[in-house]
Design an enzyme around this catalytic site. Structure first.
Site, PDB file in Angstrom:
ATOM      1  N   LYS A  21       9.854   5.523   4.229  1.00 16.37           N
ATOM      2  CA  LYS A  21       9.602   6.929   4.587  1.00 16.37           C
ATOM      3  C   LYS A  21       9.690   7.109   6.109  1.00 16.37           C
ATOM      4  O   LYS A  21      10.212   8.095   6.607  1.00 16.37           O
ATOM      5  CB  LYS A  21       8.235   7.364   4.058  1.00 16.37           C
ATOM      6  CG  LYS A  21       8.209   7.428   2.529  1.00 16.37           C
ATOM      7  CD  LYS A  21       6.836   7.721   1.971  1.00 16.37           C
ATOM      8  CE  LYS A  21       5.970   6.516   1.898  1.00 16.37           C
ATOM      9  NZ  LYS A  21       4.804   6.561   1.027  1.00 16.37           N
ATOM     10  N   HIS A  81       2.225   5.850  12.403  1.00 20.55           N
ATOM     11  CA  HIS A  81       1.761   5.898  11.023  1.00 20.55           C
ATOM     12  C   HIS A  81       0.418   5.187  10.939  1.00 20.55           C
ATOM     13  O   HIS A  81       0.258   4.086  11.469  1.00 20.55           O
ATOM     14  CB  HIS A  81       2.758   5.197  10.090  1.00 20.55           C
ATOM     15  CG  HIS A  81       2.257   5.114   8.682  1.00 20.55           C
ATOM     16  ND1 HIS A  81       2.343   6.177   7.803  1.00 20.55           N
ATOM     17  CD2 HIS A  81       1.627   4.120   8.005  1.00 20.55           C
ATOM     18  CE1 HIS A  81       1.797   5.839   6.658  1.00 20.55           C
ATOM     19  NE2 HIS A  81       1.351   4.586   6.748  1.00 20.55           N
ATOM     20  N   ARG A 107       3.934   1.734  -9.811  1.00 17.80           N
ATOM     21  CA  ARG A 107       3.035   0.712  -9.257  1.00 17.80           C
ATOM     22  C   ARG A 107       1.578   1.075  -9.511  1.00 17.80           C
ATOM     23  O   ARG A 107       0.745   0.218  -9.798  1.00 17.80           O
ATOM     24  CB  ARG A 107       3.275   0.557  -7.749  1.00 17.80           C
ATOM     25  CG  ARG A 107       4.584  -0.143  -7.421  1.00 17.80           C
ATOM     26  CD  ARG A 107       4.904  -0.029  -5.945  1.00 17.80           C
ATOM     27  NE  ARG A 107       3.865  -0.589  -5.110  1.00 17.80           N
ATOM     28  CZ  ARG A 107       3.581  -0.184  -3.872  1.00 17.80           C
ATOM     29  NH1 ARG A 107       4.268   0.798  -3.319  1.00 17.80           N
ATOM     30  NH2 ARG A 107       2.612  -0.741  -3.191  1.00 17.80           N
ATOM     31  N   SER A 133       7.391   0.711   0.871  1.00 16.67           N
ATOM     32  CA  SER A 133       6.993   2.086   0.595  1.00 16.67           C
ATOM     33  C   SER A 133       6.710   2.857   1.890  1.00 16.67           C
ATOM     34  O   SER A 133       7.225   3.952   2.105  1.00 16.67           O
ATOM     35  CB  SER A 133       5.740   2.049  -0.302  1.00 16.67           C
ATOM     36  OG  SER A 133       5.163   3.306  -0.403  1.00 16.67           O
ATOM     37  N   ASP A 189      10.880   5.927  -3.581  1.00 14.12           N
ATOM     38  CA  ASP A 189       9.484   5.538  -3.349  1.00 14.12           C
ATOM     39  C   ASP A 189       8.547   6.329  -4.253  1.00 14.12           C
ATOM     40  O   ASP A 189       7.591   5.786  -4.801  1.00 14.12           O
ATOM     41  CB  ASP A 189       9.097   5.734  -1.884  1.00 14.12           C
ATOM     42  CG  ASP A 189       7.627   5.405  -1.668  1.00 14.12           C
ATOM     43  OD1 ASP A 189       7.255   4.254  -1.931  1.00 14.12           O
ATOM     44  OD2 ASP A 189       6.852   6.298  -1.297  1.00 14.12           O
TER      45      ASP A 189
HETATM   46  N1  URA Z   1       0.779   3.885   1.263  1.00 13.81           N
HETATM   47  C1  URA Z   1       2.059   4.093   0.860  1.00 13.81           C
HETATM   48  O1  URA Z   1       2.701   5.050   1.246  1.00 13.81           O
HETATM   49  N2  URA Z   1       2.595   3.184   0.013  1.00 13.81           N
HETATM   50  C2  URA Z   1       1.937   2.092  -0.426  1.00 13.81           C
HETATM   51  O2  URA Z   1       2.502   1.320  -1.166  1.00 13.81           O
HETATM   52  C3  URA Z   1       0.604   1.918  -0.008  1.00 13.81           C
HETATM   53  C4  URA Z   1       0.050   2.829   0.851  1.00 13.81           C
END
Ligand code: URA
Length: 435
Positions: A187, A82, A168, A183, A161
């Site tokens: 995933k 990631h 957020r 977050s 999320d």
């Molecule tokens: N990328 C994400 O997927 N979530 C966040 O909170 C910040 C960056």
């Protein structure tokens, strides 16, 4: 009532219990805890923080809000990478097939670009026919058959999320390490890979502006993942200048293809070396082999065309046609070239400014509903450290829809280049390893 007690506890700076976090997130996902209470918790977390255990519990609860994939039926271990996102960041297009060619299955749920940060799915969709919106069943199928698949995360993955991020975004609670960690990790954990490697970027072209912030996030993601029984490592990397020469979508795919074809020749370039390092970490962690051995294997698979074959097989399995992609690249587009106005050395190419110009040309989205011009973008002719004279080409701006705005964009792009009389000190993309 319970939600209010949990909010009181976090406001006072006390650590929440695992069951409290789970109930809160479950209630929010089911719509029983209203947005205003979730927003209040997000703000309390922003101000008071979370312990590593709370962060792991938050991540786990968010992961369990949707589908969780399982790859235990595959004969090989699984890994994914990631990146926190950057400018010219086509690294996934190189890394994922490279790791797959080393005998690691790579189930990669990826994203679309927003702001100056490009998205792997947008880049892949410039290949005619490529389906970057597979169902989870089709995704499972491609991973099992080819060993690698890259597709957009479906709505079944981490619905909590999606809901929480929307809150957020409008309540000033994005900038919180536990919330960012929850977050991103929820995933990735839901994807079910045995090993996770994070490329956490810092600098003007990154989400995290300072190396310290990036390090803090990298440590939190690695420690939480390890605490949850997953293998994990991170590289903290410099994102002050664009990665490689291409910034856009189709041109980035073309550059990634060139690296897959001529990997050995290009291995000395910093973004190629970074790609090899990230793939090596994935292979080393997933197969439990020493990093040096994994690196040698990656070099071999890049050089002998195995990584290219995996990429081609993935594109084909997802409906894409690389021959059509390459002939489409020959079609004319509107271009504007900028040249150096002085002699010296390129001492910096501002990634943020470059990303903004690429976005203004149509290569990126200001808001999620914006359409992308696949051929829009910037191709750099020089990199930091190169010697230039008056008139040396610096970059070419391209767009396919109409030439409007090219000249203004070119003037803006000139501001991204710093030319100095002295050669700048060599720059290492990898600032730190967190293992
Ligand atoms: N990328 C994400 O997927 N979530 C966040 O909170 C910040 C960056």
């Amino acid at each position: 009532m319970i939600a209010k007690l949990i909010l009181d506890k976090k406001r006072e700076g006390r650590a929440l219990g695992s069951a409290e976090i789970r109930e809160f997130i479950d209630g929010f996902t089911r719509g029983e805890i209203p947005d205003y209470q979730m927003s209040a918790l997000a703000m309390a977390v922003c101000c008071r923080g979370m312990t590593p255990r709370e962060t792991a519990d938050l991540t786990d609860a968010m992961m369990r809000s949707g589908a969780c994939l399982d790859w235990r039926h595959l004969p090989v271990p699984t890994a994914d990478k990631h990146s926190t996102g950057g400018v010219g960041d086509k690294l996934s297009l190189i890394i994922q097939p490279l790791a797959a060619s080393c005998g690691v299955a790579v189930p990669s749920l990826t994203g679309r670009g927003l702001g100056i940060t490009g998205g792997t799915a947008d880049k892949l969709e410039t290949i005619p026919g490529y389906n970057a919106s597979l169902s989870l069943d089709a995704f499972r199928d491609v991973v099992a058959k080819v060993g690698v698949s890259m597709t957009v995360q479906t709505a079944e993955i981490c619905p909590a999320d999606k809901k929480l991020y929307a809150l957020r975004d409008v309540t000033g609670t994005v900038a919180s390490i536990p919330l960012i960690c929850g977050s991103i990790l929820s995933k990735k954990w839901a994807e079910g890979a045995d090993a996770l490697v994070f490329d956490v970027k810092f600098g003007c072209g990154a989400f995290m502006k300072t190396r310290e912030e990036a390090r803090e996030l990298a440590v939190a993601m690695v420690e939480s993942s390890k605490a949850a029984g997953r293998k994990a490592a991170a590289l903290v990397t410099d994102m002050n200048a664009p990665l490689g020469y291409a910034v856009g979508n189709a041109n980035e795919v073309a550059e990634a293809l060139d690296v897959l074809r001529r990997g050995e020749e290009r291995a000395g370039e910093d973004f190629v070396a970074l790609s090899i390092e990230l793939a090596s970490l994935m292979v080393s962690l997933a197969k439990s082999i020493p990093l040096d051995e994994a690196r040698a294997l990656c070099m071999e698979k890049l050089a002998d065309g195995s990584a290219l074959s995996r990429f081609e097989a993935m594109v084909k399995a997802q409906g894409g046609d690389l021959a059509k992609f390459e002939s489409a690249l020959e079609r004319p587009v509107f271009k504007f070239r900028i040249q150096s106005m002085r002699s010296g050395y390129v001492s910096g190419i501002d990634a943020e400014k470059t990303g903004r110009v690429a976005m203004s040309l149509g290569a990126g989205r200001m808001v999620a509903t914006d359409k992308i011009d696949p051929r829009a973008g910037i191709t750099l002719s020089v990199k930091t450290g190169d010697r230039v004279s008056i008139g040396t080409p610096l970059a070419t701006l391209e767009k396919s829809v109409c030439p409007d705005g090219l000249e203004h964009a070119a003037a803006e792009l000139m501001k991204a280049f710093s030319i100095a009389s002295e050669s700048p000190p060599p720059r290492n993309l990898i600032a730190e390893r967190i293992v």
